[in-house]
Design an enzyme around this catalytic site. Structure first.
Site, PDB file in Angstrom:
ATOM      1  N   LYS A  59       0.852  -1.198   0.000  1.00  0.00           N
ATOM      2  CA  LYS A  59       0.000   0.000   0.000  1.00  0.00           C
ATOM      3  C   LYS A  59       0.886   1.245   0.000  1.00  0.00           C
ATOM      4  O   LYS A  59       1.918   1.277   0.664  1.00  0.00           O
ATOM      5  CB  LYS A  59      -0.910  -0.035   1.230  1.00  0.00           C
ATOM      6  CG  LYS A  59      -2.022   1.012   1.233  1.00  0.00           C
ATOM      7  CD  LYS A  59      -2.922   0.860   2.464  1.00  0.00           C
ATOM      8  CE  LYS A  59      -4.035   1.893   2.498  1.00  0.00           C
ATOM      9  NZ  LYS A  59      -4.919   1.730   3.676  1.00  0.00           N
TER      10      LYS A  59
ATOM     11  N   SER B   4      -9.986  -0.598   6.849  1.00  0.00           N
ATOM     12  CA  SER B   4      -9.404  -0.412   5.515  1.00  0.00           C
ATOM     13  C   SER B   4      -8.753  -1.650   4.909  1.00  0.00           C
ATOM     14  O   SER B   4      -8.403  -1.646   3.736  1.00  0.00           O
ATOM     15  CB  SER B   4      -8.381   0.727   5.549  1.00  0.00           C
ATOM     16  OG  SER B   4      -9.045   1.955   5.624  1.00  0.00           O
TER      17      SER B   4
ATOM     18  N   SER C  54      -9.754   1.774   2.662  1.00  0.00           N
ATOM     19  CA  SER C  54      -8.865   2.532   1.802  1.00  0.00           C
ATOM     20  C   SER C  54      -7.802   1.685   1.105  1.00  0.00           C
ATOM     21  O   SER C  54      -7.189   2.136   0.158  1.00  0.00           O
ATOM     22  CB  SER C  54      -8.162   3.612   2.624  1.00  0.00           C
ATOM     23  OG  SER C  54      -7.301   3.021   3.587  1.00  0.00           O
TER      24      SER C  54
END
Ligand SMILES: [Zn+2]
Lengths: 561, 552
Positions: A142, A241, A217
């Site tokens: 990420k 997330s 996210s």
């Protein structure tokens, strides 16, 4: 240092039973099909004979869908048996990434050194040197997790082109275990969002239906694993997330206990809630990744010194258990998560999962968490408050985009106005407000009190149950654009996950069913929650659940077209 | 141009700010500190609305203050920042060395790079507990860190890690003795709290003033902030309070306490009220005093200024503000007016666990504390030393230690004090050395004192040897032997010397015997010279007189 899994066979000898209920005496399982399935996954991971593990990866339609097996262990087997080279494997993933990326758009940056690193692994194999447990495993990271040799923007324009001076501890540990970082995955800016539409750069699509969001996210990391653009990936979970996108994309997502994994190198959103988590296409793979990244870090004062068990080692030999491998496991289904406002299809998937757990021997009861609904507003106050502080450093002075200004206030104002997206600005404003003199007691302090209540209610429920279950999201994946203008509806979508962060406990999401939508249906994930530092228990239950779940195959249509 | 030096591969922005433009929106709270910097660079008295005649305020002698503030009482409280001399910064492993090249002792953590986290240097807690105990505070067995939030280019994270509502130490006091020359007297001032925090970087302004640069070397250096009760009543008391804090931190070895380098910084709050009034007057903050005498003068100036305004019926002209002391002008100037309280939006620092002390730990540190200045002064008093001596010896922990070791070796306290305060102090002053930099050891000083006392050497020779010992070292014993300096007390040896001198000066001898008895001094000098100064004067004179009388 992650414990070395030099030889998968080693895993077996390490096995132990983490549950505190007494395992049934060893006996022949009465259900032959269950036994066969369990046995197959174990055997495929362990056999020294390459023939038995070489299920043709190109035939996704066996007569009965087979349970997911570990991609990491199969890569390891391929390398050790010299069946395939790391370069071969890297090439396959990169090829698929290139083909699918125009539709999925899960990566903000793809590493240029993947092939070189894979060839390095092959040289190691040639030389007969010891291989790290993740040798040749392609991992997506990420974009809010720092990587020294790649841009790390946190999905924000304010850090466009920023290259950190160091690797996050989790990334360093993965690299030390031999993993190859394939690239940086898309995300909602600084983790603030539930769809990945909040990225400062691009919108990621859900591989199950490209008109839908992958969740967020960590949407890029979930979509990338779902679309097999990488083997596994790292995400971060502040309020869901990792778990919500895992549910939306039909992959396994793990949110560890707060402090289990070092946050050093994770761009802070809400420091008291943030945790690095991981995605895989099987529970074993998430367990292996967790093993690699867990442990105390002297660069993170909030990282725990709690012992790191061999998370993966207990997941293999479940064929040693009887047909009721979860016998005695106390499962609490959280009443507040299966009521009004939750998609009917999602509710029935969770209820079917509960039945499935019962078939495996678990005792499922409904539990109530009275403070559950308070968690959402408390979460948004605490997360926004911490975010307003954590994002102060993005002022354009030392790094990142600097606005042209000849006055200090404009330098700050313009750099931040140009660099941050609307959701981030809104949360900074909310958080600044909540911490302001005169409002602190009514908001921040109150929210901390709610947090204490939430913690207590989880503790009470987990004293009476081994695990709690709930949906990971109240609905399947939204349409792209569906919630963009309705932030409250989007925030409400986090109801299933935020309490877990407030309590700091671990949770695992595993695909459990489908609801209607898209071409092939939309996946639904089951969230399993345990007490702090009981990841081993979660992984074991999740593994058994996953390996015995029949009639579902979580491969997105994108890959079978 | 000095580029900001960053870590490998890190994108670096130089900070160019037009200073003239920086102040166009000076009403904003964001840049309040910047005004301070500007004022510091080019002091300019603000066009105050006050009709106060600055000339009326006399340069502040003690008497002037007393005259000026007749009928009024000044209330003074002090916030002191002590920079700790830990090897590494508070939350990262960078060293801090005053005067290093800009941006050479920095890392991603103290630069506030994304993803970095603070990890507390345990030495900071050790030092905080030491100081808390030395200030007779109540220790918080559990305290925590908080974030104090504001934007400024020298603050990399946009917040300072500090302690807000639960400081590590509270509710203490400090004892001190005022200098004898200012009338003396013992004082006890209350300590409100001591808390841990980190320092910010520094802005360097270009010569043209067209841009500023950021030096982050100091960012993250540990500080202890000491907040006093508003117990001081004069510039002298305030300066002596600060001096005692400096003494204390040096005694317990947590800071060099150097005001010029900014290791000890005092911000002073001054208000004035008519005697008998219970309500405090409006508080004015004074900054930028880098010596104790500057503190003394700045505060007395400020008291006079406020008293004058009061006495002219213009007390409303005293406003909550921060004023800077300008050494050149010997005045305070308005730096910024406070527009309501700044909202720092404090909240608990989530990246750091609570600081938990155990009783064992605190006790262990308590036991490790050296004798503190106040205890030392009281002990020296009991040794029979004058207050002047007491204050001199206890002022510097190295001097005190030297003195203590000297008397532990058996030297007489008063004699040791005299030697240290006269000949040794003069040498140190001349050579610009401190007592721990000279070659003389306390043991040798005690030997020297003993040698004089037992008559082995004369006091005069002792002074000569001392200089040798201070500059070159060695032992008293070997110097005496080496230079053959032992006092001659043997009467037969002295008699021989006298005979020799008398024989060599028959004319003078005749004059003496003829009644010019004043010549005795001449003969004594000649004999002493002949003995190379080593003859015992008593024995010498006794024999000389006998010989001069011409008995033989
Ligand atoms: Zn540093």
């Amino acid at each position: 240092m992650p414990p070395a899994i030099q030889n998968p066979r080693f895993l077996l000898s390490q096995c132990r039973l983490p549950f505190h209920f007494t395992p049934a005496p060893l006996q022949l399982p009465p259900n032959p099909s269950l036994r066969r399935q369990l046995h197959r996954s174990a055997a495929s991971a362990l056999s020294s004979d390459p023939q038995t593990i070489s299920r043709d990866p190109k035939s996704p339609y066996p007569s009965l869908p087979s349970p997911p097996s570990s991609q990491i262990l199969s890569i390891r087997e391929s390398l050790l048996s010299r069946q395939r080279t790391a370069a071969d494997i890297a090439d396959e993933y990169l090829d698929r990434l290139r083909r699918t990326e125009p539709q999925i758009r899960s990566f903000l940056h793809v590493s240029e050194t993947v092939m070189r690193e894979a060839e390095e692994v092959d040289r190691l194999v040639e030389s007969g040197a010891a291989l790290g447990p993740l040798a040749g495993v392609l991992i997506g990271v990420k974009d809010n997790i720092c990587t020294a040799d790649m841009p790390s923007t946190g999905g924000s324009k304010i850090l466009e082109g920023y290259r950190p001076a160091f690797d996050a501890t989790a990334v360093r540990m993965l690299k030390e275990a031999g993993a190859i970082v394939i690239g940086k995955t898309n995300m909602d800016e600084f983790g603030m969002g539930s769809t990945t539409e909040g990225s400062g750069f691009q919108v990621t699509a859900n591989p199950w239906d490209i008109s839908r969001v992958p969740g967020g996210s960590s949407g890029g990391s979930a979509a990338a694993v779902s679309a097999k653009q990488c083997v596994v990936s790292l995400g971060s979970d502040t309020g869901g997330s990792v778990r919500q996108p895992a549910s939306f994309c039909g992959v396994v997502g793990l949110k560890p206990t707060y402090g289990r994994v070092s946050r050093y190198g994770l761009m802070a959103y809400a420091s008291s809630l943030d945790v690095i988590g991981c995605f895989g296409s099987s529970v074993i793979d998430t367990a292996i990744i967790l093993n690699a990244v867990s442990g105390h870090d002297r660069f993170d004062a909030t990282s725990s010194t709690h012992e790191v068990p061999e998370y993966a080692s207990c997941l293999i030999s479940i064929d040693d258990l009887d047909s009721k491998p979860l016998k005695g496991l106390r499962v609490g289904m959280i009443r507040e998560t299966i009521g009004d406002g939750v998609d009917m299809g999602v509710v029935s998937s969770i209820k079917d999962s509960a039945l499935h757990l019962e078939e495996l021997g678990a005792i499922v009861t409904e539990v109530s968490l009275p403070s559950f609904s308070l968690g959402l507003p408390a979460y948004y106050i605490l997360a926004s408050s911490e975010a307003s502080s954590n994002l102060s450093r993005y002022d354009g002075v030392r790094y990142g985009n600097q606005a042209t200004a000849d006055e200090l206030n404009y330098l700050y104002g313009d750099s931040r106005a140009e660099g941050f997206g609307p959701e981030v600005k809104m949360r900074i404003l909310m958080g600044t407000y909540a911490l302001s003199a005169g409002y602190y007691d009514a908001y921040y302090k109150r929210a901390q009190q709610v947090r204490t209540l939430v913690r207590k209610s989880f503790k009470d429920a987990l004293d009476k149950n081994d695990i709690l279950i709930s949906p990971a999201a109240p609905s399947p994946a939204y349409k792209i654009g569906e919630k963009v203008n309705d932030p409250l509806a989007m925030y409400a979508g986090d109801i299933m996950t935020v309490n877990v962060n407030l309590a700091g406990v671990p949770a695992l999401v595993a695909p459990c069913g489908f609801v209607e939508g898209g071409i092939a249906g939309l996946p639904v994930g089951l969230q399993m929650i345990a007490s702090a530092f009981n990841e081993d228990k979660l992984l074991r239950v999740g593994h058994i659940f996953e390996q015995t779940l029949q009639n579902f195959k979580f491969v997105p249509p994108l890959l079978t077209e | 141009m000095m580029a900001l030096i960053c870590h490998r591969g890190t994108f670096a922005n130089s900070l160019f700010l037009s200073k003239s433009a920086l102040f166009t929106r000076s009403s904003s709270s964001l840049i309040h500190t910047l005004q301070a910097l500007r004022t510091r660079v080019s002091p300019r008295a603000e066009s105050t609305t006050s009709t106060l005649k600055e000339e009326l305020i006399q340069p502040t002698t003690k008497r002037a203050v007393e005259q000026n503030i007749h009928g009024y009482e000044a209330i003074i409280g002090i916030e002191t920042h002590v920079q700790l001399s830990t090897l590494t910064k508070a939350f990262c492993s960078c060293p801090y060395l005053y005067g290093s090249q800009p941006n050479t002792t920095i890392c991603p953590i103290c630069m506030g790079h994304p993803g970095t986290l603070p990890v507390l240097n345990s030495k900071v807690v050790d030092f905080a507990v030491k100081l808390g105990l030395a200030l007779n505070c109540k220790m918080s067995m559990t305290s925590k860190f908080d974030r104090k939030q504001y934007f400024y280019p020298d603050l990399p994270k946009g917040y300072q890690i500090s302690q807000f509502d639960i400081p590590i130490a509270t509710n203490g006091f400090i004892d001190l003795d005022l200098p004898v020359e200012f009338g003396g007297g013992h004082r006890r001032f209350g300590i409100t709290r001591v808390h841990m925090e980190e320092d910010a970087g520094k802005l360097l302004h270009s010569e043209t003033g067209s841009y500023s640069q950021v030096d982050l070397n100091r960012a993250g250096v540990p500080l202890l902030e000491i907040v006093s009760e508003p117990d001081m009543r004069s510039g002298l008391e305030a300066a002596e309070y600060a001096a005692e804090i400096q003494r204390l931190v040096r005694y317990i070895g947590i800071s060099n306490g150097n005001m010029q380098e900014g290791s000890l910084r005092c911000d002073v709050n001054v208000s004035v009220r008519p005697i008998g009034q219970l309500k405090f007057g409006t508080k004015v903050e004074i900054k930028n005093m880098n010596s104790f005498s500057a503190m003394n003068r700045a505060i007395d100036y400020e008291i006079s200024r406020q008293v004058l305004l009061h006495s002219q019926g213009q007390s409303e002209q005293i406003v909550q503000e921060t004023r800077l002391w300008e050494d050149g002008a010997q005045k305070t100037f308005t730096m910024r007016k406070k527009e309501g309280l700044a909202d720092y939006r404090y909240f608990p620092e989530p990246d750091l666990p609570e600081v938990v002390l155990t009783k064992d730990y605190v006790d262990k540190i308590r036991r490790s504390l050296p004798e503190l200045p106040e205890a030392k002064r009281r002990r020296y008093e009991e040794l029979g030393l004058t207050m002047q001596d007491v204050l001199f010896l206890a002022n510097d922990n190295h001097v005190a230690e030297f003195f203590d070791t000297t008397i532990e070796n058996g030297a007489d306290a008063k004699l040791a004090a005299n030697w240290i305060m006269s000949d040794i102090a003069a040498f140190l002053k001349n050579e610009r050395l401190s007592i721990n930099e000279v070659k003389l050891t306390p043991f040798e000083l005690s030997e020297l004192i003993a040698s004089i006392k037992n008559g082995t050497i004369s006091g005069k020779i002792g002074k000569e040897i001392l200089i040798e010992l201070l500059s070159k070292g060695g032992t008293v014993k070997s110097l005496i032997e080496e230079k053959d300096l032992i006092q001659i007390v043997d009467p037969t040896v002295i008699e021989a010397l006298v005979d020799k001198v008398l024989a060599a000066n028959p004319k003078q001898l005749q004059q003496y015997r003829g009644g010019k008895t004043k010549l005795q001094g001449f003969f004594a000098g000649q004999v002493m010279k002949e003995s190379k100064g080593k003859a015992n004067p008593l024995v010498l004179n006794k024999i000389l007189i006998e010989k001069l009388k011409g008995d033989n």
